[in-house]
Motif scaffolding. Structure first.
Motif, PDB file in Angstrom:
ATOM      1  N   ARG A  59       0.823  -1.202   0.000  1.00  0.00           N
ATOM      2  CA  ARG A  59       0.000   0.000   0.000  1.00  0.00           C
ATOM      3  C   ARG A  59       0.864   1.262   0.000  1.00  0.00           C
ATOM      4  O   ARG A  59       2.003   1.251   0.494  1.00  0.00           O
ATOM      5  CB  ARG A  59      -0.931   0.000   1.215  1.00  0.00           C
ATOM      6  CG  ARG A  59      -2.061  -1.005   1.101  1.00  0.00           C
ATOM      7  CD  ARG A  59      -3.054  -0.864   2.228  1.00  0.00           C
ATOM      8  NE  ARG A  59      -2.749  -1.733   3.346  1.00  0.00           N
ATOM      9  CZ  ARG A  59      -3.194  -2.970   3.478  1.00  0.00           C
ATOM     10  NH1 ARG A  59      -3.964  -3.504   2.543  1.00  0.00           N
ATOM     11  NH2 ARG A  59      -2.885  -3.692   4.534  1.00  0.00           N
ATOM     12  N   ASP A  60       0.323   2.341  -0.553  1.00  0.00           N
ATOM     13  CA  ASP A  60       1.015   3.626  -0.509  1.00  0.00           C
ATOM     14  C   ASP A  60       1.308   3.993   0.941  1.00  0.00           C
ATOM     15  O   ASP A  60       0.491   3.750   1.836  1.00  0.00           O
ATOM     16  CB  ASP A  60       0.170   4.721  -1.156  1.00  0.00           C
ATOM     17  CG  ASP A  60       0.038   4.551  -2.665  1.00  0.00           C
ATOM     18  OD1 ASP A  60       0.695   3.650  -3.229  1.00  0.00           O
ATOM     19  OD2 ASP A  60      -0.718   5.329  -3.279  1.00  0.00           O
TER      20      ASP A  60
ATOM     21  N   LEU B 175      10.003   4.245  -5.646  1.00  0.00           N
ATOM     22  CA  LEU B 175       8.776   4.152  -4.847  1.00  0.00           C
ATOM     23  C   LEU B 175       8.461   5.422  -4.061  1.00  0.00           C
ATOM     24  O   LEU B 175       7.409   5.502  -3.420  1.00  0.00           O
ATOM     25  CB  LEU B 175       8.871   2.962  -3.900  1.00  0.00           C
ATOM     26  CG  LEU B 175       9.013   1.602  -4.599  1.00  0.00           C
ATOM     27  CD1 LEU B 175       9.142   0.481  -3.576  1.00  0.00           C
ATOM     28  CD2 LEU B 175       7.833   1.334  -5.529  1.00  0.00           C
TER      29      LEU B 175
ATOM     30  N   PRO C  92       7.368   8.363  -5.045  1.00  0.00           N
ATOM     31  CA  PRO C  92       6.091   9.005  -5.358  1.00  0.00           C
ATOM     32  C   PRO C  92       4.893   8.371  -4.657  1.00  0.00           C
ATOM     33  O   PRO C  92       3.848   9.013  -4.522  1.00  0.00           O
ATOM     34  CB  PRO C  92       5.987   8.839  -6.882  1.00  0.00           C
ATOM     35  CG  PRO C  92       7.398   8.761  -7.352  1.00  0.00           C
ATOM     36  CD  PRO C  92       8.094   7.981  -6.275  1.00  0.00           C
ATOM     37  N   ARG C  93       5.055   7.141  -4.194  1.00  0.00           N
ATOM     38  CA  ARG C  93       3.982   6.476  -3.455  1.00  0.00           C
ATOM     39  C   ARG C  93       4.181   6.602  -1.935  1.00  0.00           C
ATOM     40  O   ARG C  93       3.462   5.993  -1.168  1.00  0.00           O
ATOM     41  CB  ARG C  93       3.919   5.001  -3.839  1.00  0.00           C
ATOM     42  CG  ARG C  93       3.549   4.752  -5.308  1.00  0.00           C
ATOM     43  CD  ARG C  93       3.550   3.269  -5.644  1.00  0.00           C
ATOM     44  NE  ARG C  93       2.693   2.507  -4.726  1.00  0.00           N
ATOM     45  CZ  ARG C  93       2.676   1.171  -4.656  1.00  0.00           C
ATOM     46  NH1 ARG C  93       3.477   0.456  -5.452  1.00  0.00           N
ATOM     47  NH2 ARG C  93       1.871   0.559  -3.813  1.00  0.00           N
ATOM     48  N   ASN C  94       5.154   7.406  -1.533  1.00  0.00           N
ATOM     49  CA  ASN C  94       5.479   7.575  -0.112  1.00  0.00           C
ATOM     50  C   ASN C  94       5.862   6.262   0.562  1.00  0.00           C
ATOM     51  O   ASN C  94       5.627   6.067   1.759  1.00  0.00           O
ATOM     52  CB  ASN C  94       4.327   8.238   0.648  1.00  0.00           C
ATOM     53  CG  ASN C  94       4.208   9.713   0.324  1.00  0.00           C
ATOM     54  OD1 ASN C  94       5.213  10.415   0.214  1.00  0.00           O
ATOM     55  ND2 ASN C  94       2.990  10.187   0.159  1.00  0.00           N
ATOM     56  N   ILE C  95       6.447   5.367  -0.211  1.00  0.00           N
ATOM     57  CA  ILE C  95       6.986   4.119   0.322  1.00  0.00           C
ATOM     58  C   ILE C  95       8.474   4.319   0.573  1.00  0.00           C
ATOM     59  O   ILE C  95       9.203   4.745  -0.324  1.00  0.00           O
ATOM     60  CB  ILE C  95       6.768   2.950  -0.658  1.00  0.00           C
ATOM     61  CG1 ILE C  95       5.272   2.669  -0.831  1.00  0.00           C
ATOM     62  CG2 ILE C  95       7.501   1.693  -0.181  1.00  0.00           C
ATOM     63  CD1 ILE C  95       4.961   1.669  -1.928  1.00  0.00           C
TER      64      ILE C  95
END
Length: 270
Positions: free
Chosen positions: A152-153, A193, A195-198
């Motif tokens: 998940r983000d 990753l 941009p997905r705050n991962i």
């Protein structure tokens, strides 16, 4: 551990991972077991992966449940063709069975499973070389590849590395190479990753007291390895688990692409 220390350990970070789902590869023993228990104490639902020792996985799950946490075991042998697909099939199946109302997916992935190869270069066979790379590097690479649609983000990826990648250890040369590869994998994944705050980080233990290193039964070896740390002791699995729990939390949201030394100041005194 004294009762007061146990209480403080339980309270530290309590609820920090509430509502999250975590997968810890090699989560049934040693450092993986400590990570599984730590994240569970902070509220995460833990998928305890094991490759061969089902009894150890069952014990770890029961320990987590006794502590008031939630966990289930998943089996997949690593280092064989199709290992990543088998792991994710088991994860999807067991998660749906354990928590049918839970949202599918994953919040925290800890790549911890690994094997050692304590041989200098002249004693490393092609078969042994292929085996250690298959388990320590190839398996986590494809586990990561196939996790991206499930993660998940805002999720967390933690690769368990080794302080040995920063020093010269001829006696474990191939093992060090596998962990160095994971160190580098951490960097481009952190960029991809973001941009997905991962976040993607590596945590590197030093000499740690686990059953993966049977030589620690020798008092002379224990003393010699303890002396490498500025604290003059071996690391404990819980020392590493606490660092992983932090990196997996929202407290570490601004930390990514990093190699975190969790080796107790190994070689600082040199």
């Amino acid at each position: 551990m004294p009762e007061q220390d146990k209480k403080e350990k339980t309270l530290a970070g309590a609820g920090r991972h509430q509502g999250k789902t975590a997968l810890v590869t090699g989560g049934s023993r040693g450092i993986g077991r400590a990570i599984s228990r730590r994240l569970a104490r902070e509220g995460a639902l833990i998928a305890v992966h094991y490759g061969h020792d089902e009894a150890a996985a069952d014990r770890t799950v029961k320990e987590i449940e006794t502590d008031g946490g939630r966990a289930f075991a998943i089996h997949a042998e690593l280092g064989v063709p199709g290992d990543a697909a088998a792991l994710w099939t088991a994860f999807d199946r067991e998660l749906a069975a354990y928590a049918p109302d839970a949202e599918p997916g994953l919040d925290i992935l800890v790549n911890n499973a690994g094997i050692t190869l304590p041989r200098p270069i002249e004693q490393v066979t092609e078969e042994a070389y292929d085996r250690v790379f298959a388990v320590n590097t190839k398996a986590p690479f494809f586990i990561l590849q196939q996790s991206l649609g499930r993660l998940r983000d805002g999720g967390r990826i933690i690769n368990v590395s080794s302080a040995a990648t920063r020093f010269a250890y001829p006696s474990i040369i191939a093992y060090c190479m596998t962990k160095a590869a994971m160190d580098h994998l951490t960097l481009p994944l952190a960029v991809q990753l973001a941009p997905r705050n991962i976040t993607v980080n590596a945590v590197a233990p030093g000499f740690t007291e686990t059953e993966i290193n049977p030589t620690l039964k020798d008092p002379r070896i224990r003393q010699a390895l303890s002396a490498h740390s500025v604290f003059d002791r071996l690391g404990q699995p819980e020392d590493i688990a606490d660092v992983v729990a932090f990196v997996a939390s929202d407290d570490a949201r601004w930390v990514t692409g990093q190699w975190l030394d969790a080796a107790g100041g190994v070689h600082l005194g040199l």
